[in-house]
Design a protein around this motif. Structure first.
Motif, short mmCIF file in Angstrom:
data_model
loop_
_atom_site.label_atom_id
_atom_site.label_comp_id
_atom_site.label_asym_id
_atom_site.label_seq_id
_atom_site.Cartn_x
_atom_site.Cartn_y
_atom_site.Cartn_z
N VAL A 8 0.84 -1.20 0.00
CA VAL A 8 0.00 0.00 0.00
C VAL A 8 0.88 1.26 0.00
N GLU A 9 1.95 1.23 0.81
CA GLU A 9 2.85 2.40 0.85
C GLU A 9 3.49 2.65 -0.52
N LYS A 10 3.94 1.58 -1.13
CA LYS A 10 4.57 1.68 -2.45
C LYS A 10 3.57 2.26 -3.47
N LEU A 11 2.33 1.75 -3.42
CA LEU A 11 1.29 2.22 -4.35
C LEU A 11 1.04 3.71 -4.17
N ILE A 21 -2.63 6.33 2.77
CA ILE A 21 -2.22 4.96 3.12
C ILE A 21 -3.23 4.35 4.11
N GLN A 22 -3.57 5.15 5.11
CA GLN A 22 -4.51 4.66 6.13
C GLN A 22 -5.90 4.39 5.51
N HIS A 23 -6.30 5.29 4.63
CA HIS A 23 -7.61 5.17 3.99
C HIS A 23 -7.67 3.91 3.12
N LEU A 24 -6.64 3.72 2.27
CA LEU A 24 -6.59 2.54 1.39
C LEU A 24 -6.56 1.26 2.21
N ASP A 33 -9.93 -3.59 3.75
CA ASP A 33 -10.09 -4.53 4.87
C ASP A 33 -8.78 -4.86 5.56
N GLY A 34 -7.85 -3.92 5.59
CA GLY A 34 -6.60 -4.09 6.34
C GLY A 34 -6.81 -3.72 7.80
N GLN A 40 -6.88 -4.66 -9.29
CA GLN A 40 -7.13 -3.24 -9.61
C GLN A 40 -8.63 -2.94 -9.60
N ASN A 41 -9.40 -3.84 -10.21
CA ASN A 41 -10.85 -3.60 -10.29
C ASN A 41 -11.51 -3.64 -8.92
N ARG A 42 -10.98 -4.49 -8.03
CA ARG A 42 -11.54 -4.55 -6.66
C ARG A 42 -11.29 -3.24 -5.93
N VAL A 43 -10.10 -2.67 -6.14
CA VAL A 43 -9.80 -1.37 -5.53
C VAL A 43 -10.77 -0.31 -6.06
N LEU A 44 -10.93 -0.29 -7.38
CA LEU A 44 -11.83 0.70 -7.99
C LEU A 44 -13.27 0.52 -7.51
N GLN A 45 -13.67 -0.74 -7.38
CA GLN A 45 -15.02 -1.04 -6.92
C GLN A 45 -15.26 -0.49 -5.51
N ARG A 46 -14.23 -0.60 -4.65
CA ARG A 46 -14.37 -0.09 -3.28
C ARG A 46 -14.39 1.44 -3.25
N LEU A 47 -13.62 2.06 -4.16
CA LEU A 47 -13.50 3.52 -4.11
C LEU A 47 -14.63 4.23 -4.87
N ALA A 48 -15.19 3.55 -5.89
CA ALA A 48 -16.17 4.20 -6.78
C ALA A 48 -17.34 4.86 -6.04
#
Lengths: 277, 141
Positions: free
Chosen positions: B37-40, B71-74, B79-80, B124-132
């Motif tokens: 997550v930090e790297k991203l 970082i905290q938000h992502l 689910d971290g 990638q799509n799961r991340v977008l799905q959570r943020l959308a």
């Protein structure tokens, strides 16, 4: 009707001069150019408006497509103008080659589509658009000979589209359903209606999966009437589309157009290029 | 009739696929946990820094504060083991007047960044799905 194409280009040039050429949609989400020039898949007009314009932008596309089936060939070129992701104007010229009769049928189509609700990616409900296609045959002799009532006609349609992020094993799934009210025989290439049949409601649908952000594969199905009693069939295709960037896309498909004007088993290939200003 | 069957069969297969489970790993694990997550986030910040269209939105931002919050938000969204304690998305974006185009630009920077750090398309799509769903809290505020 040739003027319609020029008007689109002139309108776009004016906006282009203001450097408002839109690229504010996410890659691949506008879809490609449909056989009658509207934004959509290859066969079906979709609820998405053609071009990458977001709500405060405009966009202009040019496209050319070819379908080659057993006994016929269809070439289509045209343009699509997107105004503020609210209104889509399109123009297409179809040339339908019938080698057996050494003849070519030509049809011009102007299209209008208005986005009524939503965004295919973000809104809770599917994006909904309403559209109109005015089609006109240059020479109606073949259509009249086959018993068509008119040589020009108007289709109206209502389309719903939704992209589901990660819905198919993590891959994005797009679907579209369109209801079209039409009298067109073979998309209008064989005229409109007959002595006994007029307009009817036809359903069309598409589904696609994005393998990644640049590649989509999908299927389409387009119901058609049989006004002329020539065993006119529904159309179907399986397609792959490539979106290397927002300036260019390529679509290839295997198409099954069934029986056309009494000639059965019209299957073959479809290739389409869309370029954006 | 044959074509009707093929068409609807294809549609049903697509729909069924959508109902299947996505495996056991949390999205946080698929992102490579804390280091991933930090790297991203670092790659996203680098991309924003190089983007003339987007950088002006950050002219009053404290980058290290943004980095920590993102970082905290992502982590939390994926689910971290984190609880997001920063300001709400509405509060952060109010006054920024982010339009549809610039919102989508940032989404594409995020996709570029996820591609660059080697995340698969489904992740990638799961991340977008959570943020959308947060778009309405961010757009035109």
């Amino acid at each position: 009707m040739r003027k319609a194409g020029y008007i689109l280009v002139i309108l776009a040039s004016i906006f282009q001069a203001h450097a408002w050429a839109g690229d504010g949609k996410i890659l691949a989400t506008p879809g490609v150019a449909q056989a009658e020039g509207s934004g959509g898949g290859g066969l079906v007009p979709w609820a998405q408006l053609a071009g990458y314009a977001a709500s405060d932008e405009i966009a202009l596309n040019g496209f050319c497509s070819r379908a080659q089936v057993s006994d016929y060939r269809l070439d289509v070129c045209g343009a699509q103008l997107n105004l503020y992701d609210r209104v889509e104007l399109s123009f297409a010229r179809q040339k339908f080659d019938v080698p057996a009769l050494s003849t070519q049928l030509e049809q011009d189509i102007i299209g209008l589509k208005v986005r009524l609700y939503g965004d295919i990616v973000y809104s809770a409900w599917p994006q909904i658009s309403a559209g109109w296609q005015h089609k006109s045959l240059k020479d109606g002799a073949v259509a009249n000979l086959l018993g068509a009532e008119d040589t020009s006609g108007d289709d109206i349609y209502l389309a719903a589209s939704k992209l589901h992020l990660g819905a198919l094993q993590g891959y994005n799934l797009l679907w579209n359903v369109t209801a079209r009210y039409t009298a067109a025989n073979e998309m209008g290439l064989l005229g409109y209606g007959s002595a006994s049949e007029g307009k009817s409601l036809q359903l069309e649908s598409s589904a696609a999966v994005f393998i990644n952000r640049h590649w989509a594969v999908g299927v389409e199905y387009r119901q058609k009437p049989d006004n002329l009693g020539l065993k006119e069939d529904d159309w179907a295709d399986v397609f792959v589309a490539w979106f290397p960037n927002k300036s260019f896309s390529v679509t290839a498909a295997y198409v099954d157009l069934g029986t056309i004007a009494g000639a059965p088993d019209q299957t073959g290939w479809y290739l389409s290029f869309v370029g954006s200003l | 009739m044959y074509k009707v069957r093929v068409g609807f069969l294809a549609f049903i297969i697509l729909c069924l696929g959508g109902c299947q489970s996505r495996g056991d790993a949390t999205l946080y694990q698929q992102l490579g946990e804390e280091a991933g997550v930090e790297k991203l986030v670092d790659v996203i910040i680098q991309k924003i820094g190089n983007n003339k269209q987007i950088l002006p939105y950050f002219k009053d931002s404290n980058i290290s504060h943004f980095r920590k919050g993102f970082i905290q938000h992502l982590c939390s969204v994926a689910d971290g083991p984190c609880q997001y304690t920063g300001d709400s998305m509405v509060d952060i974006h109010t006054g920024m007047h982010i339009n549809e185009r610039d919102f989508n630009y940032v989404v594409e920077l995020l996709i570029d960044a996820m591609t660059e750090v080697g995340l698969s398309t489904p992740v990638q799509n799961r991340v977008l799905q959570r943020l959308a769903p947060m778009r309405s809290d961010i757009l035109l505020r």
